[in-house]
Structure formats: structure tokens, C-alpha cells
Design a protein around this motif. Structure first.
Motif, PDB file in Angstrom:
ATOM      1  N   VAL A 121       0.935  -1.106  -0.019  1.00 54.41           N
ATOM      2  CA  VAL A 121      -0.038   0.072   0.033  1.00 54.41           C
ATOM      3  C   VAL A 121       0.887   1.270  -0.149  1.00 54.41           C
ATOM      4  CG1 VAL A 121      -1.559   1.480   1.390  1.00 54.41           C
ATOM      5  CG2 VAL A 121      -1.964  -1.183   1.228  1.00 54.41           C
ATOM      6  N   LEU A 133      -2.624   0.203  -4.316  1.00 51.10           N
ATOM      7  CA  LEU A 133      -2.586  -1.295  -3.705  1.00 51.10           C
ATOM      8  C   LEU A 133      -2.029  -2.275  -4.870  1.00 51.10           C
ATOM      9  CD1 LEU A 133      -3.208  -3.408  -1.493  1.00 51.10           C
ATOM     10  CD2 LEU A 133      -5.350  -3.746  -2.368  1.00 51.10           C
ATOM     11  N   ASN A 147      -6.999   1.487  -7.013  1.00 49.93           N
ATOM     12  CA  ASN A 147      -6.671   2.194  -5.963  1.00 49.93           C
ATOM     13  C   ASN A 147      -7.750   2.101  -4.879  1.00 49.93           C
ATOM     14  OD1 ASN A 147      -4.184   3.322  -7.138  1.00 49.93           O
ATOM     15  ND2 ASN A 147      -5.494   4.930  -8.116  1.00 49.93           N
ATOM     16  N   THR A 148      -7.405   2.057  -3.478  1.00 43.07           N
ATOM     17  CA  THR A 148      -8.408   1.803  -2.496  1.00 43.07           C
ATOM     18  C   THR A 148      -9.080   3.045  -1.831  1.00 43.07           C
ATOM     19  OG1 THR A 148      -6.748   2.032  -0.963  1.00 43.07           O
ATOM     20  CG2 THR A 148      -6.715  -0.218  -1.761  1.00 43.07           C
ATOM     21  N   THR A 149      -8.697   4.159  -2.244  1.00 39.97           N
ATOM     22  CA  THR A 149      -9.623   5.240  -1.597  1.00 39.97           C
ATOM     23  C   THR A 149      -9.773   6.496  -2.938  1.00 39.97           C
ATOM     24  OG1 THR A 149      -7.502   6.605  -1.306  1.00 39.97           O
ATOM     25  CG2 THR A 149      -8.311   5.245   0.620  1.00 39.97           C
ATOM     26  N   SER A 189     -12.650  -4.324   3.899  1.00 41.49           N
ATOM     27  CA  SER A 189     -13.246  -4.801   2.644  1.00 41.49           C
ATOM     28  C   SER A 189     -13.223  -6.299   2.539  1.00 41.49           C
ATOM     29  CB  SER A 189     -11.997  -4.381   1.502  1.00 41.49           C
ATOM     30  OG  SER A 189     -12.157  -5.117   0.270  1.00 41.49           O
ATOM     31  N   LEU A 192     -10.661  -6.793  -1.199  1.00 39.70           N
ATOM     32  CA  LEU A 192      -9.318  -5.844  -1.377  1.00 39.70           C
ATOM     33  C   LEU A 192      -9.975  -4.902  -2.434  1.00 39.70           C
ATOM     34  CD1 LEU A 192      -6.349  -8.168  -1.091  1.00 39.70           C
ATOM     35  CD2 LEU A 192      -7.105  -6.576   0.331  1.00 39.70           C
ATOM     36  N   TRP A 195     -13.993  -1.120  -0.484  1.00 39.86           N
ATOM     37  CA  TRP A 195     -13.515  -0.525   1.042  1.00 39.86           C
ATOM     38  C   TRP A 195     -14.838   0.193   1.637  1.00 39.86           C
ATOM     39  CZ3 TRP A 195      -9.420  -2.415   3.124  1.00 39.86           C
ATOM     40  CH2 TRP A 195      -8.242  -3.148   2.505  1.00 39.86           C
TER      41      TRP A 195
END
Ligand code: BMA
Length: 328
Positions: A121, A133, A147-149, A189, A192, A195
Motif C-alpha cells: 500500500v 494497492l 486504488n483503495t480510496t 473490504s 481488497l 472498501w
């Protein structure tokens, strides 16, 4: 005695005993910094980086600010966790179809083994800073996941296993500058990719000035029989800019959004020349730990002054005891 659980023995963990006469909870390696300026061609400064055991050696993902100042991620190798060779070529990120998936910048990586691969990350660019990620099995080919955000979030730390069936990540919603605020959140999550269920873990400590401006998680949480142990940076604003120290917190094993013991004082604050002087003075920024489950030894890797990588030591028992006796 507090113990590391679900961890492996690491008999060759980098280590120095606490110096005679020192009663600090965390103490520095006496030959810091371990990575000097210009460690590889084109890499001016390497700091805020993440390392893991690799066979009986070590490997890592390193933040390298290039000679154009923009940060990139490079792989580094070490036999002993102290002397590092940084690859001069940055990681070539690919998407899940093998197509290039490059961003303008990459910084502050964290790495953990999670089920089937090493996951990374880091902060990257998607119309503002977001948390990227990716994963690898060989540290040669690297695959990026979505991407996580959303923007803006610049500090993300994955957990090393699912908790109650969910992947977890500590993170800090922020802005696209040098963020003059910030609290630690937990997001979960199922896969993954998606989220949510974001929960506040802890807010900056307005009464304790060392962490009154913002806080951010450091290492991948260490699972102990007393809770998840996390070193986190705390920032105070001064007339000459931010000062980054770090302290520690224990989070509940079953529900890590619950704080059990949050240390009152910083454990390391910029004092040595390599911490007070550099590209950004007065920064001690932890991004990784190595742990030996047999002895409870912990080696903390932290960025110093956005210029060097430095090393500090403690034991799980020392930190847990401190947190129980000196919490907020
Ligand atoms: C933070 C991040 C870190 C850096 C720190 C101090 O916001 O950019 O990478 O170490 O500032 O400059």
C-alpha cells in the motif's frame, strides 16, 4: 510477558541490546542511518520504506526521491537487514492484464504478506493523492489492483490477515498539500477492491502537543496476545514547521477500531543530526517493523528527515508494559 502471536521466528533479526544505563522504551541503532544519501544512481534520498524477511535474507520496497525530487518505489535487497542494495530501476507496475499502470508519484510504502502474496500500500496520484494497492510474489513483477480510496488520503497501512472475515486497512483522510490535520481511520473490504464501513480509530491528541496536528499509522500491525501493536507518527506544528515523532498504541484483536492503550508520550522524537537535519528537518517516520516471535524483539525502520533510513529497537514486552503504565 506480552507475546507476539501468529508470527515466525526470525533469529537473524537486526538487533542491538539496549545500551547500558538507557531506560528508553525504544532505542536507536548506534550506526544510524543505515541508508545514506544517493544510495543508487538517480536516487537522491531513500526513506519511509518497508522491509520483510526473504528466505534467510531481507527484501523491501523503498521510497526513493529521484534527482528530479519526485518519489518512486524501488526494490532493495539485504543479507542482514542493515546493509541495503537499492535497485536503480523503479518498480514497473502493471495492471491485472499486464498493461503498464504508472502514476506520477509513489511514496510511503507498506508491505505485508497476506494469504497469497506480498501486498503493498502506498500513496499515489489519481487527480490528487490516493492509496494505491499492489502485489508481488517475487519482487520482480508487480501487479496493481484498483486504488483503495478517493482523493485525498496519503497514509495507508494494511493488516497482515483478515479479521472477522474482512481485510482491514488503517488510513488517514487528508488534503492534497502538507495536511495540517488528520486522524487514523479503519476501513474494511471483503475482497481488497471495495472498501467501506470506515470507522474512526483515534483522533489527533489535542492536549498532548507532540501529536496535536495529525497522526498516522506506521507499521503493519504486529499481532500480540495483548492486541495489535502499531507505532504511529504524531506531528506538532511549530513556528518553523512540522515535527514528526512516533509513539505506540495497542488495538483490540477482534475489533481493531477499538483502542486499548494509547501511549502518552512519544517514543522517538528528532534528536540526532540525521533526524533534525536533511531535506525535511525533524522527521522520524516509521513504516515497517521486523519481529522475532521467539524473543519478542522488534526492529523498527523509520525515515529520518525525509533523507535517510534509520533503525531502532524494542521488545514487545517493553512496549506493552510501557503502554499499560503510561496510556492516555
Ligand atoms: C508527510 C509525507 C511523508 C513525509 C512527511 C514529512 O506528509 O509526505 O512522506 O515524511 O510528510 O515531510
Amino acid at each position: 510477558m506480552a507475546k507476539i502471536i501468529n508470527g515466525a521466528p526470525l533469529p537473524n533479526i537486526p538487533w542491538q541490546d539496549r545500551p547500558a544505563g538507557c531506560d528508553d522504551v525504544v532505542w536507536r541503532y548506534d550506526a544510524n542511518p543505515i541508508i545514506p544519501r544517493n544510495p543508487a544512481k538517480g536516487c537522491a534520498r531513500v526513506f519511509n520504506s518497508a522491509v520483510v524477511p526473504w528466505g534467510d535474507e531481507y527484501i523491501g520496497v523503498f521510497r526513493a526521491d529521484h534527482t528530479v525530487v519526485t518519489p518512486a518505489l524501488h526494490v532493495g535487497h539485504s543479507k542482514d537487514g542493515i546493509n541495503w542494495e537499492i535497485d536503480p530501476t523503479p518498480i514497473d507496475w502493471r495492471d491485472e492484464n499486464g498493461e503498464p499502470f504508472a502514476s506520477t508519484y509513489y511514496y510511503d510504502p507498506r508491505v505485508t504478506w497476506l494469504e497469497d502474496a506480498y501486498y503493498i500500500v502506498w500513496c499515489t496520484d489519481d487527480h490528487g493523492p490516493v492509496l494505491g494497492l499492489g502485489k508481488t510474489n517475487d519482487f520482480k513483477s508487480f501487479t496493481r489492483l484498483p486504488n483503495t480510496t478517493l482523493p485525498f488520503n496519503r497514509n495507508g497501512v494494511p493488516f497482515p490477515r483478515k479479521v472477522n472475515g474482512k481485510y482491514l486497512m488503517l488510513n488517514r483522510p487528508s488534503d492534497d498539500g502538507h495536511t495540517p490535520f488528520g486522524n487514523i481511520w479503519l476501513s474494511e473490504s471483503p475482497d481488497l477492491v471495495y472498501w467501506g464501513k470506515h470507522k474512526l480509530v483515534m483522533a489527533r491528541g489535542t492536549d498532548l502537543w507532540w501529536e496535536s496536528t495529525k497522526i498516522g499509522a506506521g507499521n503493519v500491525p504486529i499481532e500480540t496476545d495483548e492486541g495489535w501493536l502499531v507505532f504511529y507518527h504524531g506531528v506538532v506544528n511549530t513556528c518553523n514547521g512540522f515535527v514528526y515523532s512516533f509513539g505506540a498504541v495497542l488495538l483490540d484483536l477482534e475489533d481493531p477500531s477499538k483502542v486499548l492503550y494509547r501511549g502518552k508520550e512519544y517514543l522517538i522524537t528528532p534528536e540526532k543530526d540525521y533526524e533534525t537535519t536533511g531535506f525535511v528537518p525533524n522527521v522520524c517516520f516509521p513504516c515497517a517493523t521486523l519481529v522475532d516471535a521467539d524473543t519478542g524483539r522488534i526492529a523498527i525502520y523509520y525515515g529520518a528527515a525525509d533523507t535517510y533510513v534509520a533503525l531502532a529497537f524494542t521488545t514487545v514486552d517493553d512496549v506493552v508494559k510501557y503502554l499499560k503504565e503510561n496510556h492516555q
